[in-house]
Scaffold this motif. Structure first.
Motif, PDB file in Angstrom:
ATOM      1  N   THR A  83       0.853  -1.187   0.000  1.00  0.00           N
ATOM      2  CA  THR A  83       0.000   0.000   0.000  1.00  0.00           C
ATOM      3  C   THR A  83       0.891   1.240   0.000  1.00  0.00           C
ATOM      4  O   THR A  83       2.028   1.217   0.465  1.00  0.00           O
ATOM      5  CB  THR A  83      -0.905   0.030   1.243  1.00  0.00           C
ATOM      6  OG1 THR A  83      -0.072  -0.005   2.406  1.00  0.00           O
ATOM      7  CG2 THR A  83      -1.856  -1.155   1.254  1.00  0.00           C
ATOM      8  N   SER A 100       2.498  11.820  -1.021  1.00  0.00           N
ATOM      9  CA  SER A 100       1.282  12.629  -0.994  1.00  0.00           C
ATOM     10  C   SER A 100       0.353  12.168  -2.126  1.00  0.00           C
ATOM     11  O   SER A 100       0.724  11.392  -2.986  1.00  0.00           O
ATOM     12  CB  SER A 100       1.626  14.107  -1.168  1.00  0.00           C
ATOM     13  OG  SER A 100       2.066  14.356  -2.477  1.00  0.00           O
ATOM     14  N   GLU A 101      -0.847  12.698  -2.132  1.00  0.00           N
ATOM     15  CA  GLU A 101      -1.840  12.377  -3.157  1.00  0.00           C
ATOM     16  C   GLU A 101      -1.525  13.079  -4.481  1.00  0.00           C
ATOM     17  O   GLU A 101      -2.123  12.773  -5.496  1.00  0.00           O
ATOM     18  CB  GLU A 101      -3.241  12.778  -2.699  1.00  0.00           C
ATOM     19  CG  GLU A 101      -3.772  11.984  -1.529  1.00  0.00           C
ATOM     20  CD  GLU A 101      -4.276  10.602  -1.926  1.00  0.00           C
ATOM     21  OE1 GLU A 101      -4.483  10.344  -3.122  1.00  0.00           O
ATOM     22  OE2 GLU A 101      -4.452   9.780  -1.020  1.00  0.00           O
ATOM     23  N   TYR A 129       6.686   8.537   3.076  1.00  0.00           N
ATOM     24  CA  TYR A 129       5.406   9.196   2.793  1.00  0.00           C
ATOM     25  C   TYR A 129       5.305   9.608   1.329  1.00  0.00           C
ATOM     26  O   TYR A 129       6.249  10.105   0.726  1.00  0.00           O
ATOM     27  CB  TYR A 129       5.271  10.436   3.685  1.00  0.00           C
ATOM     28  CG  TYR A 129       4.195  11.398   3.265  1.00  0.00           C
ATOM     29  CD1 TYR A 129       2.849  11.073   3.390  1.00  0.00           C
ATOM     30  CD2 TYR A 129       4.519  12.641   2.733  1.00  0.00           C
ATOM     31  CE1 TYR A 129       1.869  11.963   2.999  1.00  0.00           C
ATOM     32  CE2 TYR A 129       3.547  13.547   2.355  1.00  0.00           C
ATOM     33  CZ  TYR A 129       2.221  13.200   2.486  1.00  0.00           C
ATOM     34  OH  TYR A 129       1.244  14.081   2.107  1.00  0.00           O
ATOM     35  N   VAL A 175       2.165   4.671   1.338  1.00  0.00           N
ATOM     36  CA  VAL A 175       2.230   5.280   2.664  1.00  0.00           C
ATOM     37  C   VAL A 175       1.705   6.707   2.584  1.00  0.00           C
ATOM     38  O   VAL A 175       2.237   7.534   1.845  1.00  0.00           O
ATOM     39  CB  VAL A 175       3.686   5.278   3.203  1.00  0.00           C
ATOM     40  CG1 VAL A 175       3.748   5.954   4.564  1.00  0.00           C
ATOM     41  CG2 VAL A 175       4.223   3.864   3.254  1.00  0.00           C
ATOM     42  N   ARG A 176       0.637   6.993   3.327  1.00  0.00           N
ATOM     43  CA  ARG A 176       0.016   8.321   3.300  1.00  0.00           C
ATOM     44  C   ARG A 176       0.209   9.079   4.615  1.00  0.00           C
ATOM     45  O   ARG A 176      -0.278  10.187   4.762  1.00  0.00           O
ATOM     46  CB  ARG A 176      -1.480   8.198   3.006  1.00  0.00           C
ATOM     47  CG  ARG A 176      -1.799   7.580   1.668  1.00  0.00           C
ATOM     48  CD  ARG A 176      -1.357   8.463   0.534  1.00  0.00           C
ATOM     49  NE  ARG A 176      -1.771   7.887  -0.743  1.00  0.00           N
ATOM     50  CZ  ARG A 176      -1.214   8.171  -1.887  1.00  0.00           C
ATOM     51  NH1 ARG A 176      -0.225   9.022  -1.945  1.00  0.00           N
ATOM     52  NH2 ARG A 176      -1.642   7.618  -2.991  1.00  0.00           N
ATOM     53  N   ASP A 177       0.924   8.515   5.567  1.00  0.00           N
ATOM     54  CA  ASP A 177       1.185   9.177   6.842  1.00  0.00           C
ATOM     55  C   ASP A 177       2.359  10.134   6.661  1.00  0.00           C
ATOM     56  O   ASP A 177       3.492   9.695   6.417  1.00  0.00           O
ATOM     57  CB  ASP A 177       1.507   8.133   7.906  1.00  0.00           C
ATOM     58  CG  ASP A 177       1.781   8.734   9.268  1.00  0.00           C
ATOM     59  OD1 ASP A 177       1.827   9.975   9.385  1.00  0.00           O
ATOM     60  OD2 ASP A 177       1.939   7.951  10.220  1.00  0.00           O
ATOM     61  N   PRO A 178       2.158  11.461   6.770  1.00  0.00           N
ATOM     62  CA  PRO A 178       3.227  12.422   6.523  1.00  0.00           C
ATOM     63  C   PRO A 178       4.403  12.311   7.507  1.00  0.00           C
ATOM     64  O   PRO A 178       5.476  12.822   7.250  1.00  0.00           O
ATOM     65  CB  PRO A 178       2.554  13.792   6.641  1.00  0.00           C
ATOM     66  CG  PRO A 178       1.204  13.555   7.169  1.00  0.00           C
ATOM     67  CD  PRO A 178       0.880  12.104   7.054  1.00  0.00           C
ATOM     68  N   ARG A 179       4.224  11.610   8.614  1.00  0.00           N
ATOM     69  CA  ARG A 179       5.319  11.439   9.574  1.00  0.00           C
ATOM     70  C   ARG A 179       6.224  10.266   9.201  1.00  0.00           C
ATOM     71  O   ARG A 179       7.316  10.131   9.726  1.00  0.00           O
ATOM     72  CB  ARG A 179       4.752  11.215  10.981  1.00  0.00           C
ATOM     73  CG  ARG A 179       3.955  12.409  11.498  1.00  0.00           C
ATOM     74  CD  ARG A 179       3.189  12.048  12.712  1.00  0.00           C
ATOM     75  NE  ARG A 179       2.222  11.009  12.303  1.00  0.00           N
ATOM     76  CZ  ARG A 179       1.265  10.509  13.062  1.00  0.00           C
ATOM     77  NH1 ARG A 179       1.136  10.924  14.290  1.00  0.00           N
ATOM     78  NH2 ARG A 179       0.445   9.600  12.610  1.00  0.00           N
ATOM     79  N   HIS A 180       5.785   9.438   8.272  1.00  0.00           N
ATOM     80  CA  HIS A 180       6.539   8.248   7.865  1.00  0.00           C
ATOM     81  C   HIS A 180       7.646   8.648   6.884  1.00  0.00           C
ATOM     82  O   HIS A 180       7.440   9.511   6.022  1.00  0.00           O
ATOM     83  CB  HIS A 180       5.590   7.244   7.202  1.00  0.00           C
ATOM     84  CG  HIS A 180       6.173   5.892   7.040  1.00  0.00           C
ATOM     85  ND1 HIS A 180       7.036   5.570   6.014  1.00  0.00           N
ATOM     86  CD2 HIS A 180       6.036   4.763   7.781  1.00  0.00           C
ATOM     87  CE1 HIS A 180       7.395   4.318   6.116  1.00  0.00           C
ATOM     88  NE2 HIS A 180       6.793   3.804   7.187  1.00  0.00           N
TER      89      HIS A 180
END
Length: 98
Positions: A84, A96-97, A94, A86-91
């Motif tokens: 999947t 973005s869309e 990450y 990664v959509r978590d900005p802290r990861h």
């Protein structure tokens, strides 16, 4: 295996810096920039290997695999299609869309 032909492009530098952002989000842009540069500077290149610095490359088995394949232009690699995004900005990975 001995190389019995002269390599005409030995005048080029060992390291090339391309105009691509240094960010994880730009990994595809960096890869495409590298492929474009290689195509322009080595139009008759037989093989091009792109690898990260944390891999263990075994050139012998790789070259044997490539020699068994037809000489056509294609990309060959390990693609993980089941992960999947990664959509978590802290990861650290990450995306973005955008």
């Amino acid at each position: 295996q001995e190389v019995d032909q002269e390599i005409p492009d030995l005048h080029l530098p060992d390291m090339v810096e391309l105009d691509a952002p240094e960010a994880y989000e730009a990994v595809t842009l960096k890869a495409m920039s590298m492929l474009h540069w290689a195509h322009l500077n080595f139009p008759h290149l037989r093989y091009l290997v792109r690898a990260d610095d944390d891999i263990y490359l075994r050139p012998g088995p790789l070259l044997r695999q490539l020699d068994q394949r037809p000489p056509v232009g294609y990309l060959w690699g390990n693609f993980d299609s089941g992960s999947t995004v990664v959509r978590d900005p802290r990861h650290p990975h990450y995306n973005s869309e955008e």
